[in-house]
Design a protein around this motif. Sequence first.
Motif, mmCIF file in Angstrom:
data_model
loop_
_atom_site.group_PDB
_atom_site.id
_atom_site.type_symbol
_atom_site.label_atom_id
_atom_site.label_comp_id
_atom_site.label_asym_id
_atom_site.label_seq_id
_atom_site.Cartn_x
_atom_site.Cartn_y
_atom_site.Cartn_z
ATOM 1 N N MET A 1 23.655 88.662 70.836
ATOM 2 C CA MET A 1 24.754 88.950 71.231
ATOM 3 C C MET A 1 25.802 87.780 70.410
ATOM 4 S SD MET A 1 26.885 89.436 74.862
ATOM 5 C CE MET A 1 25.178 90.120 74.892
ATOM 6 N N VAL A 2 26.748 87.821 69.663
ATOM 7 C CA VAL A 2 27.536 87.653 69.394
ATOM 8 C C VAL A 2 28.837 86.685 69.723
ATOM 9 C CG1 VAL A 2 30.049 87.511 67.572
ATOM 10 C CG2 VAL A 2 27.938 89.318 66.769
ATOM 11 N N THR A 3 28.773 85.630 70.104
ATOM 12 C CA THR A 3 29.333 84.153 71.026
ATOM 13 C C THR A 3 30.649 83.646 69.635
ATOM 14 O OG1 THR A 3 29.335 83.031 72.025
ATOM 15 C CG2 THR A 3 27.664 82.693 70.061
ATOM 16 N N THR A 4 31.390 82.315 70.406
ATOM 17 C CA THR A 4 32.271 81.670 69.635
ATOM 18 C C THR A 4 30.895 79.887 70.183
ATOM 19 O OG1 THR A 4 33.568 81.861 71.622
ATOM 20 C CG2 THR A 4 34.765 83.123 69.713
ATOM 21 N N ASP A 5 31.404 79.065 69.402
ATOM 22 C CA ASP A 5 31.006 78.106 69.102
ATOM 23 C C ASP A 5 32.413 77.016 69.592
ATOM 24 O OD1 ASP A 5 33.111 77.404 66.938
ATOM 25 O OD2 ASP A 5 31.558 76.358 65.988
ATOM 26 N N GLY A 6 32.536 75.937 70.141
ATOM 27 C CA GLY A 6 33.543 75.106 70.567
ATOM 28 C C GLY A 6 35.101 75.376 69.831
ATOM 29 N N ARG A 7 34.512 75.452 68.467
ATOM 30 C CA ARG A 7 35.884 75.728 67.836
ATOM 31 C C ARG A 7 36.577 76.863 67.645
ATOM 32 N NH1 ARG A 7 32.756 72.312 62.839
ATOM 33 N NH2 ARG A 7 34.663 74.415 61.221
ATOM 34 N N GLY A 8 35.926 77.316 67.896
ATOM 35 C CA GLY A 8 36.196 79.312 67.962
ATOM 36 C C GLY A 8 35.375 79.997 66.634
ATOM 37 N N ARG A 9 34.991 79.826 66.338
ATOM 38 C CA ARG A 9 34.069 80.312 65.221
ATOM 39 C C ARG A 9 33.473 81.440 65.584
ATOM 40 N NH1 ARG A 9 31.281 76.152 61.581
ATOM 41 N NH2 ARG A 9 30.581 75.595 63.595
ATOM 42 N N VAL A 10 33.404 82.479 65.186
ATOM 43 C CA VAL A 10 32.214 83.746 65.706
ATOM 44 C C VAL A 10 30.779 83.347 65.332
ATOM 45 C CG1 VAL A 10 32.049 85.727 65.729
ATOM 46 C CG2 VAL A 10 34.024 85.367 65.793
ATOM 47 N N MET A 11 30.010 83.216 65.838
ATOM 48 C CA MET A 11 28.373 82.896 66.102
ATOM 49 C C MET A 11 27.939 84.057 66.778
ATOM 50 S SD MET A 11 29.234 78.792 65.776
ATOM 51 C CE MET A 11 27.796 78.485 63.634
ATOM 52 N N VAL A 12 26.531 84.468 65.454
ATOM 53 C CA VAL A 12 24.987 84.622 66.225
ATOM 54 C C VAL A 12 23.914 83.121 65.997
ATOM 55 C CG1 VAL A 12 23.321 86.044 65.972
ATOM 56 C CG2 VAL A 12 25.167 87.284 64.957
ATOM 57 N N PRO A 13 23.700 83.278 67.829
ATOM 58 C CA PRO A 13 23.280 82.225 67.893
ATOM 59 C C PRO A 13 21.285 83.324 67.507
ATOM 60 C CG PRO A 13 24.209 83.065 69.879
ATOM 61 C CD PRO A 13 25.186 83.796 69.262
ATOM 62 N N LEU A 14 20.681 81.515 67.317
ATOM 63 C CA LEU A 14 19.419 81.712 67.002
ATOM 64 C C LEU A 14 18.158 81.667 67.939
ATOM 65 C CD1 LEU A 14 19.282 80.581 63.033
ATOM 66 C CD2 LEU A 14 20.292 83.181 63.425
ATOM 67 N N ALA A 15 17.114 82.462 67.931
ATOM 68 C CA ALA A 15 16.426 82.339 69.021
ATOM 69 C C ALA A 15 15.595 81.618 69.042
ATOM 70 C CB ALA A 15 15.900 83.802 69.499
ATOM 71 N N PHE A 16 15.431 81.073 67.613
ATOM 72 C CA PHE A 16 14.214 80.197 67.500
ATOM 73 C C PHE A 16 14.706 78.922 66.786
ATOM 74 C CE2 PHE A 16 15.031 83.041 64.025
ATOM 75 C CZ PHE A 16 15.676 82.086 62.708
ATOM 76 N N HIS A 17 14.395 77.409 66.743
ATOM 77 C CA HIS A 17 14.484 76.533 65.453
ATOM 78 C C HIS A 17 14.377 76.864 64.523
ATOM 79 C CE1 HIS A 17 15.464 72.268 64.859
ATOM 80 N NE2 HIS A 17 16.198 71.654 65.798
ATOM 81 N N PRO A 18 15.489 76.521 63.301
ATOM 82 C CA PRO A 18 14.676 76.848 62.444
ATOM 83 C C PRO A 18 13.794 75.110 61.549
ATOM 84 C CG PRO A 18 17.329 76.024 62.459
ATOM 85 C CD PRO A 18 16.680 76.133 63.490
ATOM 86 N N ASP A 19 13.762 74.430 62.269
ATOM 87 C CA ASP A 19 13.125 73.266 61.375
ATOM 88 C C ASP A 19 11.611 73.969 61.839
ATOM 89 O OD1 ASP A 19 15.131 72.324 60.388
ATOM 90 O OD2 ASP A 19 14.837 70.826 61.964
ATOM 91 N N GLY A 20 11.671 74.583 63.017
ATOM 92 C CA GLY A 20 10.275 74.425 63.942
ATOM 93 C C GLY A 20 9.983 75.447 62.957
ATOM 94 N N ALA A 21 10.517 76.790 62.339
ATOM 95 C CA ALA A 21 9.682 77.961 61.464
ATOM 96 C C ALA A 21 9.882 77.963 60.189
ATOM 97 C CB ALA A 21 11.236 78.960 62.015
ATOM 98 N N TRP A 22 11.202 77.090 59.850
ATOM 99 C CA TRP A 22 10.752 76.859 58.106
ATOM 100 C C TRP A 22 10.191 75.304 57.350
ATOM 101 C CZ3 TRP A 22 15.929 80.141 58.726
ATOM 102 C CH2 TRP A 22 15.347 81.394 59.202
ATOM 103 N N GLY A 23 10.679 74.579 57.892
ATOM 104 C CA GLY A 23 10.403 72.893 57.658
ATOM 105 C C GLY A 23 11.501 72.360 58.406
ATOM 106 N N ALA A 24 11.755 70.878 58.176
ATOM 107 C CA ALA A 24 13.068 70.614 57.953
ATOM 108 C C ALA A 24 13.359 70.382 57.303
ATOM 109 C CB ALA A 24 13.094 68.685 58.939
ATOM 110 N N ARG A 25 14.656 70.779 56.757
ATOM 111 C CA ARG A 25 16.439 70.970 55.427
ATOM 112 C C ARG A 25 17.751 69.949 56.484
ATOM 113 N NH1 ARG A 25 14.755 76.266 52.805
ATOM 114 N NH2 ARG A 25 12.656 75.010 51.600
ATOM 115 N N THR A 26 17.988 69.527 55.625
ATOM 116 C CA THR A 26 18.867 69.232 55.943
ATOM 117 C C THR A 26 20.268 70.812 56.182
ATOM 118 O OG1 THR A 26 19.401 68.890 53.576
ATOM 119 C CG2 THR A 26 19.256 66.503 54.866
ATOM 120 N N ALA A 27 19.988 71.562 55.676
ATOM 121 C CA ALA A 27 20.440 72.639 55.380
ATOM 122 C C ALA A 27 19.213 73.994 55.025
ATOM 123 C CB ALA A 27 21.908 72.593 54.884
ATOM 124 N N HIS A 28 19.975 75.053 55.830
ATOM 125 C CA HIS A 28 18.704 76.161 56.169
ATOM 126 C C HIS A 28 19.883 77.128 55.604
ATOM 127 C CE1 HIS A 28 15.147 74.753 57.706
ATOM 128 N NE2 HIS A 28 16.240 73.806 58.484
#
Length: 76
Positions: A1-28
Amino acid sequence: MVTTDGRGRVMVPLAFHPDGAWGARTAHRVHGTVNGMGVRAVVEPLGDGHGIVLGPAWRRGCGLGPGDEVEVVITP
């Protein structure tokens, strides 16, 4: 479900942690689709999890906003 963050940006939350799924990185960097429309984004913190920002230019053509349910397919 589309939501907003604390800064008012429109975002789609992910149902997983990207580091766990794709390995640790500074930016995914991801690409894929949101409701069948192409998207490229960088995964960012969102509350206790992570999400991708849907910028105003991207949303202009699709009419999506906070509270809309979407289908998301992304890959790194």
